[in-house]
Each structure stands twice: as structure tokens, then as C-alpha cells.
Design a protein around this motif. Structure first.
Motif, PDB file in Angstrom:
ATOM      1  N   ILE A   1       0.878  -1.169   0.000  1.00  0.00           N
ATOM      2  CA  ILE A   1       0.000   0.000   0.000  1.00  0.00           C
ATOM      3  C   ILE A   1       0.915   1.218   0.000  1.00  0.00           C
ATOM      4  CG2 ILE A   1      -1.700   1.314   1.316  1.00  0.00           C
ATOM      5  CD1 ILE A   1      -2.607  -1.328   2.600  1.00  0.00           C
ATOM      6  N   ALA A   2       0.754   2.063  -0.999  1.00  0.00           N
ATOM      7  CA  ALA A   2       1.629   3.233  -1.095  1.00  0.00           C
ATOM      8  C   ALA A   2       0.797   4.509  -1.162  1.00  0.00           C
ATOM      9  CB  ALA A   2       2.527   3.122  -2.332  1.00  0.00           C
ATOM     10  N   GLY A   3       1.054   5.421  -0.238  1.00  0.00           N
ATOM     11  CA  GLY A   3       0.328   6.681  -0.211  1.00  0.00           C
ATOM     12  C   GLY A   3       1.251   7.842  -0.521  1.00  0.00           C
ATOM     13  N   ALA A   4       0.735   8.799  -1.279  1.00  0.00           N
ATOM     14  CA  ALA A   4       1.519   9.991  -1.586  1.00  0.00           C
ATOM     15  C   ALA A   4       0.592  11.114  -2.043  1.00  0.00           C
ATOM     16  CB  ALA A   4       2.558   9.686  -2.673  1.00  0.00           C
TER      17      ALA A   4
ATOM     18  N   THR B   1       8.022  -4.071  -9.208  1.00  0.00           N
ATOM     19  CA  THR B   1       7.669  -5.331  -8.538  1.00  0.00           C
ATOM     20  C   THR B   1       6.455  -5.948  -9.204  1.00  0.00           C
ATOM     21  OG1 THR B   1       7.043  -6.343  -6.411  1.00  0.00           O
ATOM     22  CG2 THR B   1       6.266  -4.115  -6.796  1.00  0.00           C
ATOM     23  N   THR B   2       6.301  -7.269  -9.025  1.00  0.00           N
ATOM     24  CA  THR B   2       5.087  -7.931  -9.527  1.00  0.00           C
ATOM     25  C   THR B   2       4.036  -8.055  -8.425  1.00  0.00           C
ATOM     26  OG1 THR B   2       6.040 -10.097  -9.017  1.00  0.00           O
ATOM     27  CG2 THR B   2       6.312  -9.285 -11.279  1.00  0.00           C
ATOM     28  N   LEU B   3       4.347  -7.572  -7.219  1.00  0.00           N
ATOM     29  CA  LEU B   3       3.342  -7.577  -6.148  1.00  0.00           C
ATOM     30  C   LEU B   3       2.242  -6.581  -6.493  1.00  0.00           C
ATOM     31  CD1 LEU B   3       5.603  -7.519  -2.942  1.00  0.00           C
ATOM     32  CD2 LEU B   3       4.419  -9.486  -3.957  1.00  0.00           C
ATOM     33  N   PRO B   4       0.984  -6.868  -6.066  1.00  0.00           N
ATOM     34  CA  PRO B   4      -0.056  -5.871  -6.275  1.00  0.00           C
ATOM     35  C   PRO B   4       0.209  -4.615  -5.451  1.00  0.00           C
ATOM     36  CG  PRO B   4      -0.927  -7.782  -5.065  1.00  0.00           C
ATOM     37  CD  PRO B   4       0.490  -8.101  -5.412  1.00  0.00           C
ATOM     38  N   VAL B   5       0.031  -3.469  -6.082  1.00  0.00           N
ATOM     39  CA  VAL B   5       0.255  -2.183  -5.407  1.00  0.00           C
ATOM     40  C   VAL B   5      -1.066  -1.418  -5.333  1.00  0.00           C
ATOM     41  CG1 VAL B   5       1.462   0.046  -5.480  1.00  0.00           C
ATOM     42  CG2 VAL B   5       2.653  -2.046  -6.191  1.00  0.00           C
ATOM     43  N   ILE B   6      -1.416  -1.024  -4.121  1.00  0.00           N
ATOM     44  CA  ILE B   6      -2.622  -0.224  -3.901  1.00  0.00           C
ATOM     45  C   ILE B   6      -2.174   1.205  -3.621  1.00  0.00           C
ATOM     46  CG2 ILE B   6      -4.701   0.063  -2.498  1.00  0.00           C
ATOM     47  CD1 ILE B   6      -4.407  -2.951  -1.756  1.00  0.00           C
TER      48      ILE B   6
ATOM     49  N   ALA C   1      -9.985   5.885  -3.248  1.00  0.00           N
ATOM     50  CA  ALA C   1     -10.426   7.281  -3.231  1.00  0.00           C
ATOM     51  C   ALA C   1      -9.445   8.174  -2.467  1.00  0.00           C
ATOM     52  CB  ALA C   1     -11.810   7.362  -2.579  1.00  0.00           C
ATOM     53  N   LEU C   2      -9.611   9.467  -2.626  1.00  0.00           N
ATOM     54  CA  LEU C   2      -8.737  10.443  -1.953  1.00  0.00           C
ATOM     55  C   LEU C   2      -8.736  10.216  -0.441  1.00  0.00           C
ATOM     56  CD1 LEU C   2      -7.040  13.035  -2.635  1.00  0.00           C
ATOM     57  CD2 LEU C   2      -9.066  14.348  -1.960  1.00  0.00           C
ATOM     58  N   ASN C   3      -7.557  10.062   0.103  1.00  0.00           N
ATOM     59  CA  ASN C   3      -7.358   9.867   1.554  1.00  0.00           C
ATOM     60  C   ASN C   3      -7.939   8.544   2.088  1.00  0.00           C
ATOM     61  OD1 ASN C   3      -6.074  12.324   1.745  1.00  0.00           O
ATOM     62  ND2 ASN C   3      -7.885  13.432   2.422  1.00  0.00           N
ATOM     63  N   ALA C   4      -8.325   7.635   1.187  1.00  0.00           N
ATOM     64  CA  ALA C   4      -9.057   6.429   1.619  1.00  0.00           C
ATOM     65  C   ALA C   4      -8.107   5.282   2.002  1.00  0.00           C
ATOM     66  CB  ALA C   4     -10.034   5.984   0.541  1.00  0.00           C
ATOM     67  N   ALA C   5      -7.255   5.546   2.964  1.00  0.00           N
ATOM     68  CA  ALA C   5      -6.290   4.522   3.383  1.00  0.00           C
ATOM     69  C   ALA C   5      -6.977   3.317   4.025  1.00  0.00           C
ATOM     70  CB  ALA C   5      -5.285   5.138   4.359  1.00  0.00           C
ATOM     71  N   LYS C   6      -8.135   3.553   4.659  1.00  0.00           N
ATOM     72  CA  LYS C   6      -8.852   2.427   5.262  1.00  0.00           C
ATOM     73  C   LYS C   6      -9.258   1.423   4.163  1.00  0.00           C
ATOM     74  CE  LYS C   6     -12.798   1.242   8.170  1.00  0.00           C
ATOM     75  NZ  LYS C   6     -13.885   1.734   9.014  1.00  0.00           N
ATOM     76  N   ASN C   7      -9.780   1.964   3.065  1.00  0.00           N
ATOM     77  CA  ASN C   7     -10.158   1.075   1.961  1.00  0.00           C
ATOM     78  C   ASN C   7      -8.943   0.338   1.392  1.00  0.00           C
ATOM     79  OD1 ASN C   7     -12.882   1.285   1.980  1.00  0.00           O
ATOM     80  ND2 ASN C   7     -13.069   2.532   0.135  1.00  0.00           N
ATOM     81  N   ALA C   8      -7.807   1.000   1.376  1.00  0.00           N
ATOM     82  CA  ALA C   8      -6.584   0.335   0.895  1.00  0.00           C
ATOM     83  C   ALA C   8      -6.259  -0.861   1.792  1.00  0.00           C
ATOM     84  CB  ALA C   8      -5.424   1.319   0.868  1.00  0.00           C
TER      85      ALA C   8
ATOM     86  N   ILE D   1      -8.430  -2.556   3.619  1.00  0.00           N
ATOM     87  CA  ILE D   1      -9.447  -3.597   3.396  1.00  0.00           C
ATOM     88  C   ILE D   1      -9.147  -4.348   2.101  1.00  0.00           C
ATOM     89  CG2 ILE D   1     -11.909  -4.015   2.955  1.00  0.00           C
ATOM     90  CD1 ILE D   1     -12.463  -1.470   4.688  1.00  0.00           C
ATOM     91  N   LEU D   2      -8.805  -3.604   1.059  1.00  0.00           N
ATOM     92  CA  LEU D   2      -8.501  -4.256  -0.217  1.00  0.00           C
ATOM     93  C   LEU D   2      -7.290  -5.186  -0.101  1.00  0.00           C
ATOM     94  CD1 LEU D   2      -9.107  -4.635  -3.208  1.00  0.00           C
ATOM     95  CD2 LEU D   2      -7.844  -2.523  -3.686  1.00  0.00           C
TER      96      LEU D   2
END
Ligand code: RP5
Length: 172
Positions: A69-72, A86-91, A123-130, A132-133
Motif C-alpha cells: 500500500i503506497a500513499g503519496a 515489482t510484480t506484487l499488487p500495489v494499492i 479514493a482520496l485519503n481512503a487509506a482504510k479502503n486500501a 481492506i482491499l
């Protein structure tokens, strides 16, 4: 690598471009904690620590991570650059940061990836959803986690139904 907030055998890597993103990104950590998913959390900046970013992405899989999970915010290149390495999934979590105009800059920087290099953008600022995903991705091969996610959905449903009932009664 990484050098902060380390737990044993993390399967999710939470990274962010700056400590100023932490206030938002903490929500990803919090929800992973409730699902008892082991994660690591650190700062990796695409622009200020590009060599660290490359090392993080190139070693992530061998270190046991399964999802990143990458936030910026602003010129938010971190999720896309990590995904390119990387081949890992990135959120990706777009953040409305101090250098963001209105949040759209962060969203579009993370969302509009070229063919071949996907970033699952929340979504914007939606780290919680990241968070959960990430748990849902891991839940594909983890029945216990999948059950927890199912309970989480049931709780959400109950909360909404309770609210709906309350509104009806209040309106009488
Ligand atoms: C981005 O610049 C970071 O992800 C952060 O959202 C933004 C501002 O960083 P600071 O100037 O607050 O460190 O790279």
C-alpha cells in the motif's frame, strides 16, 4: 529495510512519501490490525529517497510481502514507481497533502498509469479502503481472514440497517 514499525513476518508493506502522510495512512494500519494482518510501515519517498524506493520495491517480495500500500500526495509518483519495479499488487492512496492543489493532482498522478503497470487506486485519503482491499487480496488464500472480512461486511450491513430503523422511528 524498512527501519521503522517492524513486526515479524509482515505480509503487507505500508509506505508513504512523507511523515506528513502518516495521519491519513494510519487508517490502513488500523484496519489491518483489526483483521490481524501483519504489516510494516515506513517512509519511502520517490523524489527524496529514490534509491531507497528502488531497494524497497526490489526486495519486497523476497522479504515476504504480498501486497504493498503506497500513499503519496501532489506529484504522487511513489505508487506507480513501486508498481514498475515489482510484480506484487500495489494499492495507491492519493493524499490531499500540503503540496497538493486540491487532491485531483494526487488522484490523477496515481490513477492514470500506463498500460502494463497497474496501480489499484482508492479514493482520496481512503487509506482504510486500501487496508481492506489488501486484506481481501490476502483473503483469497486465507479462509480465516476471508471469514473476518465476511463478518466485517455483516457488521457494516447491521450498522446501516440499525440507522435506517432509527431514522424511521425518529420521523414518526
Ligand atoms: C509527497 O509530498 C508526500 O507523499 C507528501 O504527501 C507530500 C508533502 O510532503 P512534505 O513536504 O510534507 O514532507 O511526496
Amino acid at each position: 529495510m524498512p527501519d521503522s514499525k517492524q513486526v515479524k513476518h509482515p505480509v503487507v508493506g505500508i509506505i508513504m512519501g512523507s511523515d506528513s502522510d502518516l495521519e491519513i495512512m494510519e487508517a490502513a494500519a488500523a484496519i489491518l490490525k483489526t483483521f490481524e494482518v501483519a504489516f510494516e510501515l515506513t517512509i519511502v519517498s520517490a523524489h527524496r529517497t529514490p534509491k531507497r524506493m528502488v531497494e524497497y520495491a526490489l526486495t519486497a517480495k523476497q522479504r515476504g510481502l504480498k501486497v504493498i500500500i503506497a500513499g503519496a500526495g501532489g506529484a504522487a509518483h511513489l505508487p506507480g514507481m513501486i508498481a514498475s519495479l515489482t510484480t506484487l499488487p500495489v494499492i495507491g492512496v492519493p493524499i490531499k497533502s500540503s503540496n497538493s492543489l486540491d487532491g485531483w493532482d494526487s488522484i490523477l498522478s496515481i490513477l492514470q498509469m500506463p498500460n502494463g503497470v497497474p496501480v489499484a487506486t482508492v479514493a482520496l485519503n481512503a487509506a482504510k479502503n486500501a487496508g481492506i482491499l489488501a486484506a481481501q487480496i490476502l483473503g483469497i488464500s486465507d479462509d480465516k481472514l476471508s471469514e473476518k472480512l465476511s463478518d466485517f461486511k455483516k457488521d457494516m450491513e447491521k450498522t446501516v440497517l440499525d440507522k435506517a430503523e432509527k431514522i424511521r422511528l425518529d420521523q414518526l
